[in-house]
Design an enzyme around this catalytic site. Structure first.
Site, PDB file in Angstrom:
ATOM      1  N   ASN A   9       0.853  -1.247   0.028  1.00 27.64           N
ATOM      2  CA  ASN A   9       0.025  -0.062   0.042  1.00 27.64           C
ATOM      3  C   ASN A   9       0.901   1.103   0.216  1.00 27.64           C
ATOM      4  O   ASN A   9       1.501   1.689   1.011  1.00 27.64           O
ATOM      5  CB  ASN A   9      -0.854   0.018   1.085  1.00 27.64           C
ATOM      6  CG  ASN A   9      -1.713   1.102   1.290  1.00 27.64           C
ATOM      7  OD1 ASN A   9      -1.831   1.980   0.504  1.00 27.64           O
ATOM      8  ND2 ASN A   9      -2.369   1.530   2.624  1.00 27.64           N
ATOM      9  N   TRP A  10       1.240   1.952  -1.169  1.00 27.15           N
ATOM     10  CA  TRP A  10       1.793   2.960  -1.186  1.00 27.15           C
ATOM     11  C   TRP A  10       1.292   4.333  -0.763  1.00 27.15           C
ATOM     12  O   TRP A  10       2.010   5.336  -0.675  1.00 27.15           O
ATOM     13  CB  TRP A  10       2.384   3.133  -2.695  1.00 27.15           C
ATOM     14  CG  TRP A  10       3.428   2.072  -3.350  1.00 27.15           C
ATOM     15  CD1 TRP A  10       3.630   1.087  -2.358  1.00 27.15           C
ATOM     16  CD2 TRP A  10       3.764   1.862  -4.803  1.00 27.15           C
ATOM     17  NE1 TRP A  10       4.597   0.220  -3.153  1.00 27.15           N
ATOM     18  CE2 TRP A  10       4.569   0.632  -4.608  1.00 27.15           C
ATOM     19  CE3 TRP A  10       3.551   2.379  -5.868  1.00 27.15           C
ATOM     20  CZ2 TRP A  10       5.100   0.051  -5.827  1.00 27.15           C
ATOM     21  CZ3 TRP A  10       4.086   1.878  -6.831  1.00 27.15           C
ATOM     22  CH2 TRP A  10       4.949   0.749  -6.851  1.00 27.15           C
ATOM     23  N   LYS A  11      -0.099   4.252  -0.540  1.00 29.59           N
ATOM     24  CA  LYS A  11      -0.778   5.401   0.136  1.00 29.59           C
ATOM     25  C   LYS A  11      -0.485   6.709  -0.998  1.00 29.59           C
ATOM     26  O   LYS A  11      -0.540   6.394  -1.960  1.00 29.59           O
ATOM     27  CB  LYS A  11      -0.310   5.616   1.381  1.00 29.59           C
ATOM     28  CG  LYS A  11      -0.374   4.455   2.398  1.00 29.59           C
ATOM     29  CD  LYS A  11      -0.205   4.750   3.828  1.00 29.59           C
ATOM     30  CE  LYS A  11      -0.101   3.589   4.715  1.00 29.59           C
ATOM     31  NZ  LYS A  11      -0.376   3.801   6.161  1.00 29.59           N
ATOM     32  N   HIS A  95      -9.815   0.727   4.833  1.00 30.39           N
ATOM     33  CA  HIS A  95      -8.436   1.205   5.435  1.00 30.39           C
ATOM     34  C   HIS A  95      -8.958   2.273   6.691  1.00 30.39           C
ATOM     35  O   HIS A  95      -9.669   3.026   6.564  1.00 30.39           O
ATOM     36  CB  HIS A  95      -7.621   1.700   4.642  1.00 30.39           C
ATOM     37  CG  HIS A  95      -6.207   1.836   5.156  1.00 30.39           C
ATOM     38  ND1 HIS A  95      -5.806   2.768   5.966  1.00 30.39           N
ATOM     39  CD2 HIS A  95      -5.031   0.996   4.978  1.00 30.39           C
ATOM     40  CE1 HIS A  95      -4.588   2.339   6.361  1.00 30.39           C
ATOM     41  NE2 HIS A  95      -4.125   1.487   5.688  1.00 30.39           N
ATOM     42  N   GLU A  97      -7.230   4.447   7.765  1.00 25.97           N
ATOM     43  CA  GLU A  97      -7.237   5.890   7.464  1.00 25.97           C
ATOM     44  C   GLU A  97      -8.310   6.695   6.680  1.00 25.97           C
ATOM     45  O   GLU A  97      -8.633   7.681   6.991  1.00 25.97           O
ATOM     46  CB  GLU A  97      -5.766   6.083   6.703  1.00 25.97           C
ATOM     47  CG  GLU A  97      -4.492   5.703   7.394  1.00 25.97           C
ATOM     48  CD  GLU A  97      -3.480   5.509   6.567  1.00 25.97           C
ATOM     49  OE1 GLU A  97      -3.559   5.317   5.449  1.00 25.97           O
ATOM     50  OE2 GLU A  97      -2.471   4.917   7.140  1.00 25.97           O
ATOM     51  N   GLU A 167      -5.756  -5.183  10.843  1.00 27.00           N
ATOM     52  CA  GLU A 167      -4.893  -4.189  10.901  1.00 27.00           C
ATOM     53  C   GLU A 167      -5.044  -3.096  12.153  1.00 27.00           C
ATOM     54  O   GLU A 167      -6.081  -2.345  12.193  1.00 27.00           O
ATOM     55  CB  GLU A 167      -4.961  -3.211   9.954  1.00 27.00           C
ATOM     56  CG  GLU A 167      -4.477  -3.876   8.508  1.00 27.00           C
ATOM     57  CD  GLU A 167      -3.950  -2.604   7.294  1.00 27.00           C
ATOM     58  OE1 GLU A 167      -2.871  -3.007   7.286  1.00 27.00           O
ATOM     59  OE2 GLU A 167      -4.563  -1.562   7.189  1.00 27.00           O
ATOM     60  N   GLY A 173       1.795   2.250  10.743  1.00 27.99           N
ATOM     61  CA  GLY A 173       2.720   3.406  10.805  1.00 27.99           C
ATOM     62  C   GLY A 173       3.327   3.647  11.756  1.00 27.99           C
ATOM     63  O   GLY A 173       4.043   5.107  12.013  1.00 27.99           O
ATOM     64  N   SER A 213       2.959  -1.970  10.800  1.00 23.58           N
ATOM     65  CA  SER A 213       4.466  -2.253  10.899  1.00 23.58           C
ATOM     66  C   SER A 213       5.056  -3.406  10.375  1.00 23.58           C
ATOM     67  O   SER A 213       5.889  -3.857  11.115  1.00 23.58           O
ATOM     68  CB  SER A 213       4.598  -1.632  12.445  1.00 23.58           C
ATOM     69  OG  SER A 213       4.032  -0.290  12.612  1.00 23.58           O
ATOM     70  N   GLY A 234       2.625  -1.201   4.575  1.00 19.65           N
ATOM     71  CA  GLY A 234       2.573   0.249   4.146  1.00 19.65           C
ATOM     72  C   GLY A 234       4.037   1.017   3.950  1.00 19.65           C
ATOM     73  O   GLY A 234       4.607   0.723   2.961  1.00 19.65           O
ATOM     74  N   GLY A 235       4.503   1.455   5.003  1.00 15.97           N
ATOM     75  CA  GLY A 235       5.857   1.894   4.993  1.00 15.97           C
ATOM     76  C   GLY A 235       6.794   1.229   4.243  1.00 15.97           C
ATOM     77  O   GLY A 235       7.570   1.866   3.561  1.00 15.97           O
TER      78      GLY A 235
HETATM   79  C1  PEP Z   1      -1.038  -0.134   6.039  1.00 12.16           C
HETATM   80  O1  PEP Z   1      -1.297   1.196   5.834  1.00 12.16           O
HETATM   81  O2  PEP Z   1      -2.071  -0.636   5.876  1.00 12.16           O
HETATM   82  C2  PEP Z   1      -0.184  -0.277   6.929  1.00 12.16           C
HETATM   83  C3  PEP Z   1      -0.288  -1.456   7.607  1.00 12.16           C
HETATM   84  O3  PEP Z   1       0.836   0.534   7.063  1.00 12.16           O
HETATM   85  P1  PEP Z   1       2.415   0.270   7.703  1.00 12.16           P
HETATM   86  O4  PEP Z   1       3.053  -0.960   7.250  1.00 12.16           O
HETATM   87  O5  PEP Z   1       3.074   1.622   7.565  1.00 12.16           O
HETATM   88  O6  PEP Z   1       2.211   0.094   9.308  1.00 12.16           O
END
Ligand code: PEP
Length: 258
Positions: A9-11, A95, A97, A167, A173, A213, A234-235
């Site tokens: 997920n590049w957001k 999600h 967010e 999640e 994040g 994470s 994500g990150g």
């Molecule tokens: C996400 O955005 O779904 C996510 C899990 O982000 P991160 O891996 O950065 O926690």
């Protein structure tokens, strides 16, 4: 056997040029990995660029969101049909967010699930509790509420197309990963719910991903947790090598199992 599913997920990161570079790096570095399904979710603006790069490969594409209508006066939105046209096979729905920052309700999530499936997009639906909810012992209740709502319009036969991403909001994040025990308990609960809601056989076909994470240094531990069928990253997905090492962790686990 369910193929593990690892989603990047590049957001809201990356110009078209940056997305193209990252997609090429993932494509080249991941050659030869056939027992993990890899999905990239770039920003909408980079979907067609990334699609042109991945089109002849096993890498699949996801939209990060869609609206539930096919067209209309919905400024700033895109429809499942449009995402499909840009080469998406998957879509991330609900999600945290989107729920938290854009007030996306359980009802909106339910509508998006139905609309996605109608357009032949496979939903990756996100569920998970906040830290406050966990501290109050409400984790299972929150997951159950979100999942029940999301699956309201999804029949038995469509359930195998759905992936559920557990999640925990407090792990996204933040660098704070849930423990294997917490992940195992939540995934068991999701599987039980799926079975109760849509039948044992059908629920078995659904993949349950963990997100929050996930990094190269905790992926090896994650893949060993029962009922973890993949990851939403994500990150760490913004660096090809970090993302690929997470994909390889799932690859090694599938090889070890077979
Ligand atoms: C996400 O955005 O779904 C996510 C899990 O982000 P991160 O891996 O950065 O926690």
């Amino acid at each position: 056997m369910k193929l593990p599913l690892v989603v990047a997920n590049w957001k809201m990161h990356g110009t078209q040029a940056e997305a193209a570079t990252l997609a090429r790096q993932v494509l080249n570095g991941g050659r030869g990995i056939r027992d993990v399904e890899v999905v990239l979710a770039p920003p909408f603006t980079a979907l067609s660029t990334v699609s042109a790069i991945t089109i002849d490969s096993a890498i699949q594409l996801a939209a990060q969101n869609v609206h539930w209508e096919t067209e209309g006066a919905f400024t700033g939105e895109i429809s499942p049909k449009m995402a499909r046209e840009l080469g998406c096979q998957y879509v991330i729905i609900g999600h945290s967010e989107r729920r938290r920052l854009f007030q996306e309700s359980d009802q909106a999530v339910a509508q998006k699930m139905v609309a996605a499936l109608r357009s032949d997009l496979r939903p990756i639906v996100c569920v998970g509790e906040t830290l406050r909810e966990r501290k109050r012992g409400k984790t299972n209740a929150v997951i159950a509420r979100q999942l029940r709502a999301a699956l309201k319009g999804v029949g038995k036969s469509a359930i195998e197309k759905v992936a559920v991403a557990y999640e925990p909001v407090w792990a996204i994040g933040t660098g704070r990963n849930a423990t294997p025990e917490q992940i195992a308990a939540a995934h068991r609960w999701v599987r039980d719910l799926l079975q109760r809601l849509r039948g044992k056989k059908e629920a078995e076909r659904c993949r349950i991903l963990y997100g929050g994470s996930v990094r190269p240094d905790n992926a090896a531990e994650l893949v060993k947790v029962p009922e973890v069928n993949g990851a939403l990253v994500g990150g760490a997905s913004l660096k090809a090598e970090a993302f690929l090492s997470i994909v390889r962790a799932f690859h090694s686990e599938s090889v070890a199992e077979s």
